[in-house]
Scaffold this motif. Sequence first.
Motif, PDB file in Angstrom:
ATOM      1  N   THR A 196       0.825  -1.212   0.031  1.00 56.10           N
ATOM      2  CA  THR A 196       0.344   0.150  -0.122  1.00 56.10           C
ATOM      3  C   THR A 196       1.029   1.034   0.064  1.00 56.10           C
ATOM      4  O   THR A 196      -0.029   1.997  -0.975  1.00 56.10           O
ATOM      5  CB  THR A 196      -0.659   0.141   1.020  1.00 56.10           C
ATOM      6  N   ALA A 197       2.106   1.012   0.461  1.00 53.99           N
ATOM      7  CA  ALA A 197       2.851   2.537   0.154  1.00 53.99           C
ATOM      8  C   ALA A 197       2.672   2.978  -0.722  1.00 53.99           C
ATOM      9  O   ALA A 197       3.353   2.311  -2.251  1.00 53.99           O
ATOM     10  CB  ALA A 197       4.145   2.493   1.186  1.00 53.99           C
ATOM     11  N   PRO A 198       3.027   3.895  -0.830  1.00 54.98           N
ATOM     12  CA  PRO A 198       2.902   4.941  -2.249  1.00 54.98           C
ATOM     13  C   PRO A 198       4.392   4.761  -2.994  1.00 54.98           C
ATOM     14  O   PRO A 198       5.582   4.526  -2.449  1.00 54.98           O
ATOM     15  CB  PRO A 198       2.578   6.800  -2.217  1.00 54.98           C
ATOM     16  N   SER A 199       4.628   3.709  -4.038  1.00 51.41           N
ATOM     17  CA  SER A 199       5.844   3.314  -4.574  1.00 51.41           C
ATOM     18  C   SER A 199       6.217   4.186  -5.708  1.00 51.41           C
ATOM     19  O   SER A 199       5.587   4.626  -6.626  1.00 51.41           O
ATOM     20  CB  SER A 199       5.244   1.869  -5.569  1.00 51.41           C
ATOM     21  N   SER A 200       7.376   4.587  -5.644  1.00 56.43           N
ATOM     22  CA  SER A 200       8.418   5.514  -6.434  1.00 56.43           C
ATOM     23  C   SER A 200       9.017   4.614  -7.614  1.00 56.43           C
ATOM     24  O   SER A 200       9.964   5.560  -8.591  1.00 56.43           O
ATOM     25  CB  SER A 200       8.948   6.546  -6.069  1.00 56.43           C
ATOM     26  N   ASP A 201       9.001   3.152  -7.697  1.00 58.29           N
ATOM     27  CA  ASP A 201       9.607   1.959  -9.079  1.00 58.29           C
ATOM     28  C   ASP A 201       8.870   2.920 -10.296  1.00 58.29           C
ATOM     29  O   ASP A 201       8.260   3.178 -10.723  1.00 58.29           O
ATOM     30  CB  ASP A 201       9.268   1.119  -8.485  1.00 58.29           C
ATOM     31  N   ALA A 202       9.955   3.537 -11.213  1.00 60.24           N
ATOM     32  CA  ALA A 202       9.075   3.766 -12.958  1.00 60.24           C
ATOM     33  C   ALA A 202       8.451   2.192 -13.225  1.00 60.24           C
ATOM     34  O   ALA A 202       8.792   1.135 -12.701  1.00 60.24           O
ATOM     35  CB  ALA A 202      10.972   3.630 -13.225  1.00 60.24           C
ATOM     36  N   PRO A 203       7.249   2.992 -14.404  1.00 60.52           N
ATOM     37  CA  PRO A 203       6.089   1.795 -14.214  1.00 60.52           C
ATOM     38  C   PRO A 203       6.986   0.902 -14.790  1.00 60.52           C
ATOM     39  O   PRO A 203       8.184   1.922 -15.509  1.00 60.52           O
ATOM     40  CB  PRO A 203       5.564   2.821 -15.673  1.00 60.52           C
ATOM     41  N   GLU A 245       7.634  -1.214 -18.337  1.00 59.72           N
ATOM     42  CA  GLU A 245       7.662  -1.175 -19.167  1.00 59.72           C
ATOM     43  C   GLU A 245       8.246  -2.338 -20.429  1.00 59.72           C
ATOM     44  O   GLU A 245       9.086  -3.022 -21.017  1.00 59.72           O
ATOM     45  CB  GLU A 245       8.374  -0.370 -20.375  1.00 59.72           C
ATOM     46  N   SER A 254      19.726   3.490 -22.677  1.00 59.54           N
ATOM     47  CA  SER A 254      18.896   1.822 -22.178  1.00 59.54           C
ATOM     48  C   SER A 254      17.621   1.801 -22.882  1.00 59.54           C
ATOM     49  O   SER A 254      17.123   2.910 -23.484  1.00 59.54           O
ATOM     50  CB  SER A 254      17.933   2.904 -20.422  1.00 59.54           C
ATOM     51  N   TRP A 274      11.177   3.816 -29.139  1.00 66.59           N
ATOM     52  CA  TRP A 274      11.600   5.104 -28.235  1.00 66.59           C
ATOM     53  C   TRP A 274      12.823   5.732 -27.944  1.00 66.59           C
ATOM     54  O   TRP A 274      13.070   6.260 -27.264  1.00 66.59           O
ATOM     55  CB  TRP A 274       9.658   6.282 -27.826  1.00 66.59           C
ATOM     56  N   ASN A 275      12.814   4.594 -27.164  1.00 67.44           N
ATOM     57  CA  ASN A 275      14.346   4.715 -25.990  1.00 67.44           C
ATOM     58  C   ASN A 275      15.947   4.207 -26.547  1.00 67.44           C
ATOM     59  O   ASN A 275      16.338   4.520 -26.174  1.00 67.44           O
ATOM     60  CB  ASN A 275      13.698   3.194 -24.686  1.00 67.44           C
TER      61      ASN A 275
END
Lengths: 537, 251
Positions: free
Chosen positions: B94-101, B103, B173, B211-212
């Motif tokens: 439940t903790a707000p995550s700041s991991d990159a989405p 892809e 990347s 795009w990457n």
Amino acid sequence: MKAMTSLFQRRGRRDAEIAEKCTVQSKIVESVFSASSAPLRQKRFLVVLVSMMIGGAFAADAPKVQTEPVKGTPVAADFEAGKKLYRRWCSQCHGDAGKGDGPAAEFVYPRPRNFTTAIFKVRTTLSGQLPTDHDLFDVISKGLPGTAMPAWEKYLPENDRWQLVHYVKTFDELGLFKEEPAKEQVVVDAPPKITPELIAKGKDLYQKKKCWQCHGQQGRGDGPSAAGMKDEWGFPIRPVNFTKSWRFRGGDRLEDIYRTFTTGFNGTPMPSFVDAIPAAEDRWALAAFVKSLARLQKSGQVLKAGFIGGEIPTDPYAKAWEEAEPFDFPLAGQIIQEPRWFKPMHDVITVRALYNDREIAILLEWDDGTNNKGEGGKPPDQVGLQLPAGAAQDGGKPYFLLGDARHAVDLWRWNPAQGLSRATANGAAKEKPAEAGGVLAQGSYKDGQYRVILRRPLGKVSPGDTAIVPGEFMPIAFQLWDGDNGEEGMKMSLSTWYYLLPQPATPLTAYLWPSGLGFLALGGEVWLLRRMRRKDK
Amino acid sequence: MTRYTLYIAVALWLAILAGLKLLVRPPMPASVLMIYMTLSTLGILVFVAANEERFGNFIAPLRAVFEGRAPRLVQVLVLAGIPLLLAWGAWLRTAPSSDAPFEPRVVHPEPPASFALHGRRIETAGLKNPLRVPDAAQLEKNTAEGKVIYYRNCFFCHGDTLRGDGHFSGAFSPIPANFRDVGTISMLQESFVFWRVSTGGLGLPRSATPWNSAMPVWQTMLTEEEIWKAILYIYAGSGSTPRTWEEEPKK
């Protein structure tokens, strides 16, 4: 013509010059050095002459530094094997004849070493002397950080690396490796423990011995003498930035830094400091101070913007900014579309972000030893921030290099000459200037470092804006230009896409679930406990 | 041995988790890890429950705690530990995550039937490297020329030893391809490599996140012949051999 003095004496005088005076005279030596296009022997002679005229007061006494006999070379030379290995792995940069002119030479910075002059930077021998075989072996094995020279110990067995040492020495045109090979090497004792007192002592020496004249007060390679330096071959060279220890050519361990002070870097303006700082413990102190300036990189995929109540400071040195979490994003040369840029000066940008209920601000921070405002025929230094222009309807992103035909990017740029500019682009050649809209910029340059704040309201102000929503990821990319290095337009350093995330306040439900589950489990336990213990009786 | 069944099971579970987290490089996405760990948990539980005696041994230590036979300290630790562990597990979710989405990206997408090169169409089926000639001396010359092209264009990212670790590789990347990895050029045909080099990152299908990719569209900078020569070198230099059309299973 036979050189008058030994290499060692020649170099000793020159170092005394630079290290002791570090001012006008050394500049003269340097300019003679770089301006002259005379053949090598003559050039060396000229340097000696000028050194003697200016620094005649300095005796050519051997510096009082402890040395020991050079260690033996464990592997005998097999020149055929060495040649084969060299042609396979080295000649593309260093050239078939070792002149540092292979097919890739013009595409790397710094230039690959020209072996014909037998001048080597990273050594354990006294200034002006040739390196030992072990020195060459170590450079081949560990590579040169901050250059295109890799650490060959990852790829080649030990025996092959020794054969390359033997073969590289055959390029020496003056026969110096035969005539005056290094017999003694500097003793590097076990490094002392780094204490605050040692660092303070080193800091004092840094001032007294005028290291800052080249390396800058904060060690960012921005001293008053930093600009326009050339190496012995006339190629541009810059004083190292001590905060970027990952680029130290000779390595960044305390003993590596100490060794560099003691031996100097032959062929560059970096002298040996054995005359200027004779006491070994003082050189250790200076090494400890230099090492203390190093800043570790903290990379990540997400630039987190913290929430602050009230105004976001416009002063980049304000406390709120110092407390904001920094993120480092690595940069590479733009080598994707013409005109490609193989020799970028910047390799990292440090970014912080803050937001409040109205706007978001991004602090971009990077080191640049020279503050170019677009004068003197050189383009201004510049920074760029790239966001997608409008939300992509198809779930994709714009191409990371200035967007593509179907997905535009929103570019915010700042340079010290024109300040803020904004553009949208659908690819490199398809860039249109745009109104600044709600974007604002403040930039400053201090002690070899730029700090630029770019800010914008969270919501949409102009048509090109994409709303920035707390808790939602926004792709973001960065671009940097160093004017002194002639960087402009497509000649830049750039990053790929990362994410900007304004971190939302933690909602109450985030706490509710864990505590609820914990109590539920506790209740279950109590029930089970009672039941099982009753059953026992 | 039997009295340690529970501890062995827990140790095994932790070992699997540690192995997946620490040994697998590049790190796997959290969702994939979750699948593996769920399977591991189920596997261990099924194995334990399959045999009545083993199951009895497995729950014996827990029984001792709940029935009050275990030492007092152990009882407190276990009874307090279970709710705390669960609460902590829930907090991680439940903790707000700041991991990159995450892809998703297809590494070797299906090559198209044909693509545009310098204004004409190239059919990929049956396409061979015209410079891979039987004459050994000529082949060596072509490869040597390919090496020069490689060092003036490719080595910045793909590296001196073709391992994808050139001096610019760290800033991009996805990371540049390692040609010595058996999962790259040695399992591909030269026609595939030719397509990837000619059309670059921008020529990738959407599933491969074009795009990457920092891979240039090389047909804008190199001739067709230069591309084939560079391909000769990346195979020769990395000690790989391309898959050939003849090896393809007949349909």
